[in-house]
Write an enzyme that holds these catalytic residues in place. Structure first.
Site, PDB file in Angstrom:
ATOM      1  N   ASN A   9       0.896  -1.190  -0.107  1.00 46.03           N
ATOM      2  CA  ASN A   9      -0.132   0.002   0.116  1.00 46.03           C
ATOM      3  C   ASN A   9       0.967   1.186  -0.008  1.00 46.03           C
ATOM      4  O   ASN A   9       1.590   1.239   0.888  1.00 46.03           O
ATOM      5  CB  ASN A   9      -0.841   0.024   1.155  1.00 46.03           C
ATOM      6  N   TRP A  10       0.821   1.896  -1.159  1.00 44.73           N
ATOM      7  CA  TRP A  10       1.974   3.074  -1.157  1.00 44.73           C
ATOM      8  C   TRP A  10       1.458   4.471  -0.486  1.00 44.73           C
ATOM      9  O   TRP A  10       2.089   5.450  -0.398  1.00 44.73           O
ATOM     10  CB  TRP A  10       2.086   3.298  -2.637  1.00 44.73           C
ATOM     11  N   LYS A  11       0.289   4.191  -0.040  1.00 43.75           N
ATOM     12  CA  LYS A  11      -0.569   5.322   0.469  1.00 43.75           C
ATOM     13  C   LYS A  11      -0.473   6.615  -0.562  1.00 43.75           C
ATOM     14  O   LYS A  11      -0.387   6.497  -1.652  1.00 43.75           O
ATOM     15  CB  LYS A  11      -0.188   5.629   1.749  1.00 43.75           C
ATOM     16  N   HIS A  94      -9.328   1.003   5.097  1.00 40.74           N
ATOM     17  CA  HIS A  94      -8.168   0.809   5.707  1.00 40.74           C
ATOM     18  C   HIS A  94      -8.242   1.773   6.838  1.00 40.74           C
ATOM     19  O   HIS A  94      -9.152   2.841   6.777  1.00 40.74           O
ATOM     20  CB  HIS A  94      -7.104   1.848   4.868  1.00 40.74           C
ATOM     21  N   GLU A  96      -6.640   4.269   7.920  1.00 40.87           N
ATOM     22  CA  GLU A  96      -6.711   5.740   7.676  1.00 40.87           C
ATOM     23  C   GLU A  96      -7.892   6.429   7.144  1.00 40.87           C
ATOM     24  O   GLU A  96      -8.314   7.318   7.225  1.00 40.87           O
ATOM     25  CB  GLU A  96      -5.551   5.946   6.830  1.00 40.87           C
ATOM     26  N   GLU A 166      -5.191  -5.518  10.640  1.00 42.27           N
ATOM     27  CA  GLU A 166      -4.333  -4.324  11.026  1.00 42.27           C
ATOM     28  C   GLU A 166      -4.596  -3.537  12.074  1.00 42.27           C
ATOM     29  O   GLU A 166      -5.348  -2.623  12.181  1.00 42.27           O
ATOM     30  CB  GLU A 166      -4.163  -3.333   9.613  1.00 42.27           C
ATOM     31  N   GLY A 172       2.494   2.167  10.649  1.00 41.30           N
ATOM     32  CA  GLY A 172       3.320   3.275  10.370  1.00 41.30           C
ATOM     33  C   GLY A 172       4.042   3.681  11.713  1.00 41.30           C
ATOM     34  O   GLY A 172       4.710   4.554  12.093  1.00 41.30           O
ATOM     35  N   SER A 213       3.452  -2.386  10.402  1.00 37.74           N
ATOM     36  CA  SER A 213       5.029  -2.307  10.772  1.00 37.74           C
ATOM     37  C   SER A 213       5.584  -3.351  10.217  1.00 37.74           C
ATOM     38  O   SER A 213       6.539  -3.980  11.065  1.00 37.74           O
ATOM     39  CB  SER A 213       5.300  -1.682  12.200  1.00 37.74           C
ATOM     40  N   GLY A 233       2.778  -1.227   4.158  1.00 30.59           N
ATOM     41  CA  GLY A 233       2.735   0.406   4.049  1.00 30.59           C
ATOM     42  C   GLY A 233       4.170   0.668   3.855  1.00 30.59           C
ATOM     43  O   GLY A 233       4.657   0.726   2.749  1.00 30.59           O
ATOM     44  N   GLY A 234       4.713   1.546   4.851  1.00 30.06           N
ATOM     45  CA  GLY A 234       5.972   1.895   4.710  1.00 30.06           C
ATOM     46  C   GLY A 234       7.200   1.013   3.879  1.00 30.06           C
ATOM     47  O   GLY A 234       7.777   1.306   2.800  1.00 30.06           O
TER      48      GLY A 234
HETATM   49  C1  PEP Z   1      -0.906  -0.175   5.872  1.00 30.01           C
HETATM   50  O1  PEP Z   1      -0.605   0.868   5.386  1.00 30.01           O
HETATM   51  O2  PEP Z   1      -1.731  -0.864   5.575  1.00 30.01           O
HETATM   52  C2  PEP Z   1       0.344  -0.783   6.934  1.00 30.01           C
HETATM   53  C3  PEP Z   1       0.248  -1.646   7.544  1.00 30.01           C
HETATM   54  O3  PEP Z   1       1.364   0.603   6.949  1.00 30.01           O
HETATM   55  P1  PEP Z   1       2.833   0.274   7.599  1.00 30.01           P
HETATM   56  O4  PEP Z   1       3.304  -1.161   7.124  1.00 30.01           O
HETATM   57  O5  PEP Z   1       3.838   1.432   7.354  1.00 30.01           O
HETATM   58  O6  PEP Z   1       2.644  -0.037   9.185  1.00 30.01           O
END
Ligand code: PEP
Length: 251
Positions: A9-11, A94, A96, A166, A172, A213, A233-234
């Site tokens: 997930n590049w957000k 998600h 967010e 999640e 994040g 994470s 994500g990251g």
């Molecule tokens: C996500 O965006 O779904 C996520 C899990 O982010 P991260 O891996 O950065 O915690």
């Protein structure tokens, strides 16, 4: 057996040009890991170039959200059919989106039905906040998100749904859940809630990912009998990291 799946997930990151460079860097490593379903979820503006670059590569493309209506006066929104032109997957609910943009279990439910109706694979996110976790409300919150977000689906369509557990406090933050805690939520909350809706066989057939994470250093701990991959994500923006996470999902 459930096929492992790892989605990035590049957000809200990467211009079109930067997205093209990232795909170029990712492709050689990702293409080698055919036993894992691999999905890239760039921002809407990069879906067209990324889907063109991934055509025939075996790597899928996903949108990060969509509206449930087919068309109409919904300024700024993207319809399921528009997503379907370019993608095979769509992330829904998600945290967010739930936290910053008012996504609810009801809107998640409408989006899941709409995604399935156009043959998209929804990756549906569920997870408790830190306060809910501290108040021992994880079972109540995650169970409700699963039931209210995923009820009333035609049983034959349901196995296409992918769920991502999640925990909001792990996204994040660099503070991943322990694999024991994540497995516990999937085994004792998510699959039983699915079994209540669609029966035990379907509950076992559905893929459940962990997100929060995930890095190349901790990914392998999560993958096993209960957890079928990761929503990343990251680390999905770092080519070497993301490829290693995909490799860790091989069974
Ligand atoms: C996500 O965006 O779904 C996520 C899990 O982010 P991260 O891996 O950065 O915690």
């Amino acid at each position: 057996m459930r096929k492992p799946l790892v989605a990035g997930n590049w957000k809200m990151n990467k211009t079109v040009e930067q997205a093209r460079s990232l795909v170029e860097e990712l492709l050689p490593g990702l293409q080698k890991v055919e036993s894992v379903e691999r999905v890239l979820c760039p921002p809407f503006t990069s879906l067209m170039p990324v889907s063109a670059m991934l055509m025939g590569s075996g790597i899928g493309v996903g949108a990060q959200d969509m509206h449930w209506e087919a068309s109409g006066a919904y300024t700024g929104e993207i319809s399921p059919q528009m997503v379907k032109e370019l993608c095979q997957y769509v992330i829904i609910g998600h945290s967010e989106r739930r936290t910053y943009f008012g996504e609810t279990d009801e809107s998640v439910h409408k989006k899941v039905l709409a995604a399935l109706a156009v043959q998209l694979t929804p990756i549906v996110c569920v997870g408790e906040t830190l306060n809910e976790n501290k108040a021992n409300r994880t079972a109540e919150v995650v169970g409700r998100q699963v039931v209210d977000g995923l009820k009333g689906i035609q049983p034959e369509l349901f196995p296409r749904v992918v769920i991502a557990y999640e925990p909001v406090w792990a996204i994040g933050t660099g503070l991943a859940a322990t694999s024991e805690d994540a497995v516990n939520v999937v085994r004792n909350i998510i699959r039983p809630a699915l079994a209540g809706l669609y029966g035990p066989d379907t509950a076992q057939a559905v893929r459940v990912l962990y997100g929060g994470s995930v890095t190349s250093a901790n990914a392998a701990e999560f993958f096993g009998d209960e957890i079928d991959g990761a929503l990343v994500g990251g680390a999905s923006l770092k080519p070497g990291e993301f490829v290693k996470i995909v490799e860790a999902a091989v069974r």
